[in-house]
Scaffold this active site. Structure first.
Site, PDB file in Angstrom:
ATOM      1  N   GLY A 400       0.655  -0.928  -0.183  1.00 31.49           N
ATOM      2  CA  GLY A 400      -0.044  -0.091  -0.470  1.00 31.49           C
ATOM      3  C   GLY A 400       0.758   1.107  -0.220  1.00 31.49           C
ATOM      4  O   GLY A 400       1.885   1.593  -0.128  1.00 31.49           O
ATOM      5  N   ARG A 402       2.041   3.221   2.491  1.00 33.24           N
ATOM      6  CA  ARG A 402       3.011   3.186   2.977  1.00 33.24           C
ATOM      7  C   ARG A 402       3.995   2.689   2.564  1.00 33.24           C
ATOM      8  O   ARG A 402       5.667   2.870   2.542  1.00 33.24           O
ATOM      9  CB  ARG A 402       2.950   2.491   4.228  1.00 33.24           C
ATOM     10  CG  ARG A 402       4.057   3.065   5.402  1.00 33.24           C
ATOM     11  CD  ARG A 402       3.709   2.181   7.025  1.00 33.24           C
ATOM     12  NE  ARG A 402       5.327   2.871   7.910  1.00 33.24           N
ATOM     13  CZ  ARG A 402       6.156   2.113   8.148  1.00 33.24           C
ATOM     14  NH1 ARG A 402       6.121   0.999   7.016  1.00 33.24           N
ATOM     15  NH2 ARG A 402       7.411   2.556   9.055  1.00 33.24           N
ATOM     16  N   CYS A 403       4.370   1.253   2.139  1.00 33.43           N
ATOM     17  CA  CYS A 403       4.747   0.443   1.001  1.00 33.43           C
ATOM     18  C   CYS A 403       5.263   1.201   0.216  1.00 33.43           C
ATOM     19  O   CYS A 403       6.617   0.777   0.350  1.00 33.43           O
ATOM     20  CB  CYS A 403       4.390  -1.224   0.859  1.00 33.43           C
ATOM     21  SG  CYS A 403       3.815  -2.235   1.422  1.00 33.43           S
ATOM     22  N   MET A 404       4.811   2.030  -0.554  1.00 34.42           N
ATOM     23  CA  MET A 404       5.104   2.471  -1.566  1.00 34.42           C
ATOM     24  C   MET A 404       6.382   4.140  -1.538  1.00 34.42           C
ATOM     25  O   MET A 404       6.129   4.746  -1.976  1.00 34.42           O
ATOM     26  CB  MET A 404       4.464   3.062  -2.578  1.00 34.42           C
ATOM     27  CG  MET A 404       3.686   1.575  -3.393  1.00 34.42           C
ATOM     28  SD  MET A 404       2.952   1.847  -4.111  1.00 34.42           S
ATOM     29  CE  MET A 404       1.674   3.503  -3.755  1.00 34.42           C
TER      30      MET A 404
END
Length: 413
Positions: A400, A402-404
């Site tokens: 999502g 945050r991951c990106m």
């Protein structure tokens, strides 16, 4: 802020929720077009995103961040700036070839010539995208053994693509005014950290950042498992992709050298693909509010790690997660906002598309995927300002907002 140390290292990150001022992204590139159904598991994907739409969605993400006051920098540009000097470019090329698993000397020589023929931007893009056998010529002349080695199997790549690169959170983490360079759990992703190594060794802005962990370690640590809950407390997930030994080393280094952080909360979470990192089941959205996947509330154990007389002392915490967070963050109340509410179907569906993986851009203000409408509505009902971004293709990678994103500079919360 800015502090003298931040001016020296280019980094300042003491919170999950402080106003986001500078962030590193990677715009998906040709590496996604080198995904094939036969090799999805090898490359850690469940599906193949459509690149054109994925890029448009990612551009909308970057635009949302800029419109809310964040400077966006890109991984590809930072690597390109880092290798401006010919000797540094050559060092990256040689180490990249070392880590690509090439055993045939003729193959390595041809690939070196192939890379040397490119301008810097194209070189970095090609390293990220991978090298197809069909891209290379030169094996038609020379030794028969080299030609047969080149043609020995049906695998279409000389060098694998790096399709997970748009999840910039994982290869390294900025913590305080320093950086943790990671050893990734899988060979597929470990090559990604080479770019971080060169940025934080040679880039004129970031080369002075202290290192809290090194990619040469023997146990895995990934950025999705590291959450900075306050200027004194870091949470680390014991997960499918982060091992206990790496947390031991990380905790000792940070607690003994940082002069800021005082304790690590180690969250032992279920080990599964859907719960691969702590931030897929738990994120901070305000000073006293957190998202959580409801299925982990009865399966999570928290350990407190503190430095006592130069050694890390560990104890297991008892009680509800809310109470543990209140105690260690000095809060009067803590609200856990459940992904998908209490409906098990909504929770499972929206957690799979990263409903819990929010990116806070300020206290009480987050960026989320628009498709997780149940969780997004609950966030708004709890007073959180929600910015939604399109995600039909980005979400296929199982990560999502945050991951990106990799924050470089945040205001103190």
């Amino acid at each position: 802020m800015p502090t003298d140390t931040m001016l020296k290292t280019g980094l300042h990150n003491t919170s999950e929720i402080g106003r986001l001022k500078k962030v590193m992204l990677h715009r998906p590139g040709r590496e996604l077009e080198n995904l094939m159904p036969e090799y999805l598991e090898r490359l850690l994907f469940d599906d193949i995103p459509y690149l054109k739409v994925a890029q448009a969605e990612h551009d909308a993400f970057a635009r949302c961040l800029r419109e809310n006051g964040a400077e966006v920098v890109y991984l590809k540009d930072l690597v390109e700036e880092t290798i401006a000097a010919p000797e540094i470019r050559q060092e990256l090329t040689e180490q990249f070839l070392d880590e690509a698993g090439l055993e045939n000397r003729r193959m390595r020589d041809i690939l070196r010539e192939y890379f040397d023929s490119m301008e810097r931007g194209r070189l970095v893009e090609t390293m990220m995208a991978g090298v197809r056998k069909s891209d290379i010529r030169g094996f038609e002349t020379g030794r028969l053994s080299d030609y047969l080695s080149f043609r020995s199997d049906d695998y279409p790549f000389l060098i694998d693509p790096m399709p997970n690169l748009y999840f910039t959170r994982d290869p390294f983490a900025t913590i305080g005014t320093g950086v943790s360079l990671h050893r990734m759990h899988t060979v597929t992703r470990n090559r990604e950290t080479l770019f971080g190594k060169f940025i934080f060794q040679y880039h004129p802005v970031y080369r002075n950042a202290p290192k809290w962990y090194d990619r040469g370690e023997t146990s895995s640590l990934e950025g999705g498992d590291i959450l900075i809950l306050s200027p004194k407390v870091i949470a680390v997930g014991i997960s499918q992709r982060t091992e206990e030994d790496s947390i031991d080393k990380f905790a000792h280094t940070v607690l003994s050298i940082s002069q800021t952080f005082e304790k690590i909360l180690a969250f032992n979470i279920p080990k599964s693909r859907s719960f691969m990192h702590l931030d897929t089941v738990f994120t901070m959205v305000d000073r006293d509010r957190f998202t959580v996947h409801p299925n982990i509330l009865h399966e999570i154990t928290v350990y407190v790690m503190e430095l006592v007389d130069g050694r890390v002392h560990i104890r297991e915490e008892q009680g509800r997660l809310e109470d543990i967070l209140k105690e260690h963050l000095g809060l009067d109340e803590v609200t856990l906002i459940k992904c998908g509410s209490d409906n098990p179907i909504d929770a499972a569906r929206e957690q799979w598309s990263d409903g819990s993986n929010t990116l806070a851009i300020a206290p009480g203000e987050v960026v989320v995927y628009e498709r997780n409408y149940v969780t997004n509505r609950i966030l708004e009902d709890n007073g959180i300002t929600v910015h939604t971004i399109p995600c039909s293709e980005l979400s296929r990678g199982r990560g999502g907002p945050r991951c990106m994103s990799m924050p470089f500079v945040r205001e103190d919360a």
